[in-house]
Design a protein around this motif. Structure first.
Motif, PDB file in Angstrom:
ATOM      1  N   GLY A 133       9.781  22.248  10.661  1.00 52.84           N
ATOM      2  CA  GLY A 133      10.434  23.309  10.342  1.00 52.84           C
ATOM      3  C   GLY A 133      11.774  22.938  10.183  1.00 52.84           C
ATOM      4  O   GLY A 133      12.661  23.632   9.657  1.00 52.84           O
ATOM      5  N   ASP A 134      12.125  21.727  10.676  1.00 51.51           N
ATOM      6  CA  ASP A 134      13.674  21.271  10.197  1.00 51.51           C
ATOM      7  C   ASP A 134      13.739  20.574   8.987  1.00 51.51           C
ATOM      8  O   ASP A 134      12.731  20.611   8.205  1.00 51.51           O
ATOM      9  N   ARG A 135      14.659  19.879   8.829  1.00 53.21           N
ATOM     10  CA  ARG A 135      14.762  19.317   7.278  1.00 53.21           C
ATOM     11  C   ARG A 135      14.042  18.087   7.157  1.00 53.21           C
ATOM     12  O   ARG A 135      13.597  17.860   5.672  1.00 53.21           O
ATOM     13  N   THR A 136      13.527  17.423   8.011  1.00 52.70           N
ATOM     14  CA  THR A 136      12.786  16.021   7.606  1.00 52.70           C
ATOM     15  C   THR A 136      11.413  15.885   8.253  1.00 52.70           C
ATOM     16  O   THR A 136      10.739  15.013   7.815  1.00 52.70           O
ATOM     17  N   HIS A 137      11.102  16.525   9.331  1.00 52.87           N
ATOM     18  CA  HIS A 137       9.857  16.192   9.946  1.00 52.87           C
ATOM     19  C   HIS A 137       8.778  16.681   9.134  1.00 52.87           C
ATOM     20  O   HIS A 137       8.759  17.831   8.793  1.00 52.87           O
ATOM     21  N   LEU A 138       7.618  16.081   8.991  1.00 54.63           N
ATOM     22  CA  LEU A 138       6.439  16.574   8.426  1.00 54.63           C
ATOM     23  C   LEU A 138       5.180  15.947   9.291  1.00 54.63           C
ATOM     24  O   LEU A 138       5.253  14.928   9.497  1.00 54.63           O
ATOM     25  N   THR A 139       4.264  16.550   9.077  1.00 55.83           N
ATOM     26  CA  THR A 139       3.004  16.386   9.926  1.00 55.83           C
ATOM     27  C   THR A 139       2.361  15.296   9.229  1.00 55.83           C
ATOM     28  O   THR A 139       1.831  14.128   9.817  1.00 55.83           O
ATOM     29  N   VAL A 140       1.937  15.516   7.669  1.00 58.90           N
ATOM     30  CA  VAL A 140       1.490  14.495   6.969  1.00 58.90           C
ATOM     31  C   VAL A 140       2.486  13.865   6.045  1.00 58.90           C
ATOM     32  O   VAL A 140       3.228  14.615   5.551  1.00 58.90           O
ATOM     33  N   PHE A 141       2.637  12.493   5.884  1.00 57.62           N
ATOM     34  CA  PHE A 141       3.488  11.948   5.262  1.00 57.62           C
ATOM     35  C   PHE A 141       2.915  10.547   4.365  1.00 57.62           C
ATOM     36  O   PHE A 141       1.847  10.306   5.009  1.00 57.62           O
ATOM     37  N   GLU A 142       3.683   9.776   3.631  1.00 54.47           N
ATOM     38  CA  GLU A 142       3.310   8.824   3.233  1.00 54.47           C
ATOM     39  C   GLU A 142       4.169   7.568   3.453  1.00 54.47           C
ATOM     40  O   GLU A 142       5.473   7.741   3.519  1.00 54.47           O
ATOM     41  N   MET A 143       3.669   6.260   3.542  1.00 54.40           N
ATOM     42  CA  MET A 143       4.350   5.338   3.639  1.00 54.40           C
ATOM     43  C   MET A 143       4.238   4.185   2.934  1.00 54.40           C
ATOM     44  O   MET A 143       2.900   3.906   2.251  1.00 54.40           O
ATOM     45  N   LEU A 144       5.167   3.613   2.111  1.00 51.80           N
ATOM     46  CA  LEU A 144       5.062   2.484   1.225  1.00 51.80           C
ATOM     47  C   LEU A 144       5.168   1.363   2.183  1.00 51.80           C
ATOM     48  O   LEU A 144       6.230   1.360   2.943  1.00 51.80           O
ATOM     49  N   SER A 161       0.978  -1.288  -0.136  1.00 51.14           N
ATOM     50  CA  SER A 161      -0.096   0.216   0.124  1.00 51.14           C
ATOM     51  C   SER A 161       0.852   1.245   0.055  1.00 51.14           C
ATOM     52  O   SER A 161       1.917   1.357   0.185  1.00 51.14           O
ATOM     53  N   LEU A 162       0.146   2.298  -0.377  1.00 53.06           N
ATOM     54  CA  LEU A 162       0.614   3.730  -0.114  1.00 53.06           C
ATOM     55  C   LEU A 162      -0.260   4.413   0.738  1.00 53.06           C
ATOM     56  O   LEU A 162      -1.379   4.803   0.371  1.00 53.06           O
ATOM     57  N   GLN A 163       0.137   4.506   2.028  1.00 51.08           N
ATOM     58  CA  GLN A 163      -0.789   5.188   2.898  1.00 51.08           C
ATOM     59  C   GLN A 163      -0.449   6.461   3.484  1.00 51.08           C
ATOM     60  O   GLN A 163       0.656   6.598   3.957  1.00 51.08           O
ATOM     61  N   ARG A 164      -1.294   7.228   3.488  1.00 56.22           N
ATOM     62  CA  ARG A 164      -0.994   8.787   3.888  1.00 56.22           C
ATOM     63  C   ARG A 164      -1.284   8.528   5.478  1.00 56.22           C
ATOM     64  O   ARG A 164      -2.116   7.925   5.925  1.00 56.22           O
ATOM     65  N   CYS A 165      -0.406   9.239   6.221  1.00 53.74           N
ATOM     66  CA  CYS A 165      -0.414   9.331   7.575  1.00 53.74           C
ATOM     67  C   CYS A 165      -0.166  10.500   8.288  1.00 53.74           C
ATOM     68  O   CYS A 165       0.425  11.492   7.593  1.00 53.74           O
ATOM     69  N   THR A 192       6.635  -4.360   6.337  1.00 49.27           N
ATOM     70  CA  THR A 192       7.534  -3.584   6.013  1.00 49.27           C
ATOM     71  C   THR A 192       7.140  -2.004   5.759  1.00 49.27           C
ATOM     72  O   THR A 192       6.061  -2.088   5.505  1.00 49.27           O
ATOM     73  N   GLY A 193       7.938  -1.143   6.077  1.00 42.65           N
ATOM     74  CA  GLY A 193       7.347   0.249   5.944  1.00 42.65           C
ATOM     75  C   GLY A 193       8.648   1.222   5.395  1.00 42.65           C
ATOM     76  O   GLY A 193       9.830   0.894   6.040  1.00 42.65           O
ATOM     77  N   MET A 194       8.455   1.731   4.601  1.00 37.79           N
ATOM     78  CA  MET A 194       9.251   2.972   3.942  1.00 37.79           C
ATOM     79  C   MET A 194       8.808   4.291   3.824  1.00 37.79           C
ATOM     80  O   MET A 194       7.795   4.632   3.064  1.00 37.79           O
TER      81      MET A 194
END
Ligand code: SER
Length: 390
Positions: free
Chosen positions: A76-87, A62-66, A220-222
């Motif tokens: 506000g930093d380089r990597t953290h997002l509130t909504v993101f997606e997981m393969l 799946s491609l799941q939004r989270c 598995t999650g990516m």
């Protein structure tokens, strides 16, 4: 590769190996689920990992939004997002951990072109309860990748009670391409984890005991955004094509520092997705999360220019976000929700200024004052502080 190509490569790869895409999507968990938002790719599949047969079979992707609010202060930093997606990929009592790791390696190497010399893996090294994950160790050694065994970092569990098991994580070197990788995943942060393969084969009971599952599975999650950032060779997720229209259109519109620009991008994009999934601002539950996201944007925008307004938000940003998250809602209704919340917040601020103008709030404020302002007038502490700053 752009993001669409990356998703397609993942999906095609697993479809060729007998996996069915599940209807991943909405951020809203099923009504029987007590959590507000889906927080990981595996979340909707938990009952099936626990043993229930899945109508689409035993090999799934799946491609799941989270959505996660736990990291809101990191945004506000380089990597953290509130909504993101997981393969994600799953074997529900079908193939085992070793097969999953092999496919993971082959996809990263053959499908995404990551040289083996830029990969490192970690495996569960064993603890007092469960022995070392020899199967994974042997698989990685056969594949020729360097392996670092750990204890806690490679034991996956989400809650104190429930599914758990040893996992193996694949890291990719993100340091200067001109210099050879250094250190190990636990000693050098330039090793970035891209893919977690969990051998879901236990259940932790409420008495603390560990029970083997009758039908072990693989989960598995990516994280898509992280994968895209690494594959496109960027240092920050905001430099990837996922944020292209945002980083092109926002800075000329609102001249903010880098952290604030990122926060505004993240929260607006997340807010649009949440609205697209049917949530409306309110004072409780999901609606409150949405309200907080929009108001944090407005607080940031109005800090140095109260004339800024979400009506100036280019339609392209709304369109791009709804399209990316495969949401059918038009941009018009989304804009209406945003502007309605802007008006409400503006009125609240006006009231706040009036209340704070009273003589009893002239001096320093006590915790009791803050409670009163919050509980009686709906003014959060952060907002009060902003309003009192000359
Ligand atoms: N459960 C694993 C994780 O959350 C893989 O989906 O990382």
């Amino acid at each position: 590769m752009n993001t669409d190509q990356i998703v397609r490569t993942f999906t095609d790869w697993f479809r060729e190996r007998g996996h069915e895409p599940v209807n991943g999507g909405t951020l809203l968990p099923s009504p029987s689920d007590p959590v507000l938002f889906t927080t990981s790719g595996m979340h909707p599949l938990t009952p099936y990992l626990e043993g229930r047969p899945h109508p689409q079979g035993r090999r799934l992707i799946s491609l799941q939004r989270c959505l996660r609010t736990t990291d809101l202060d990191e945004v506000g930093d380089r990597t953290h997002l509130t909504v993101f997606e997981m393969l994600g990929s799953w074997s529900l009592g079908d193939y085992g951990h070793s097969q999953s790791l092999r496919w993971g390696y082959e996809l990263l190497r053959g499908g995404f072109g990551i040289p083996p010399g830029r990969m490192y893996v970690t495996v569960f090294g064993g603890d007092d309860e469960v022995g070392p994950d020899i199967e994974s160790l042997d698989t990685w050694r056969e594949l020729g990748l360097p392996v670092e065994p750990t204890r806690d970092e490679n034991w996956w569990s989400h809650d104190p009670v429930g599914l758990c098991g040893p996992d193996s994580e694949i890291f990719v070197w993100t340091g200067d391409p001109g210099t050879p990788p250094q250190g190990t995943p636990t000693s050098d942060p330039r090793w970035v984890e891209v893919w977690n393969h969990v051998s879901m084969r236990y259940r932790r009971e409420s008495d603390g005991s560990l029970q083997p599952l009758q039908r072990p599975g693989i989960d598995t999650g990516m994280g898509l955004e992280r994968l895209v950032t690494v594959l496109q060779g960027h240092n920050s997720v905001y430099d990837s094509d996922l944020f292209e229209p945002w980083t092109r259109l926002l800075p000329p519109l609102w001249n903010l520092d880098e952290t604030s620009t990122r926060l505004v991008c993240d929260h607006l994009r997340s807010g649009i997705v949440v609205i697209g999934d049917g949530v409306r601002p309110s004072n409780a539950g999901r609606g409150y999360v949405l309200r907080r996201l929009i108001r944090r944007v407005l607080t940031t925008l109005w800090r140095d220019d109260p004339s800024r307004t979400l009506s100036d938000l280019p339609d392209e940003l709304l369109r791009h976000t709804l399209d990316h998250f495969r949401q059918p809602l038009g941009t018009g209704p989304v804009r209406e929700v945003l502007l309605d919340e802007e008006r409400r917040f503006d009125r609240l601020l006006e009231r706040g200024r009036r209340v704070l103008g009273r003589p009893e709030f002239n001096g320093p404020l006590s915790d009791e004052d803050y409670h009163y302002l919050h509980d009686t007038h709906g003014l959060p502490r952060e907002l009060v502080t902003t309003l009192r700053t000359p």
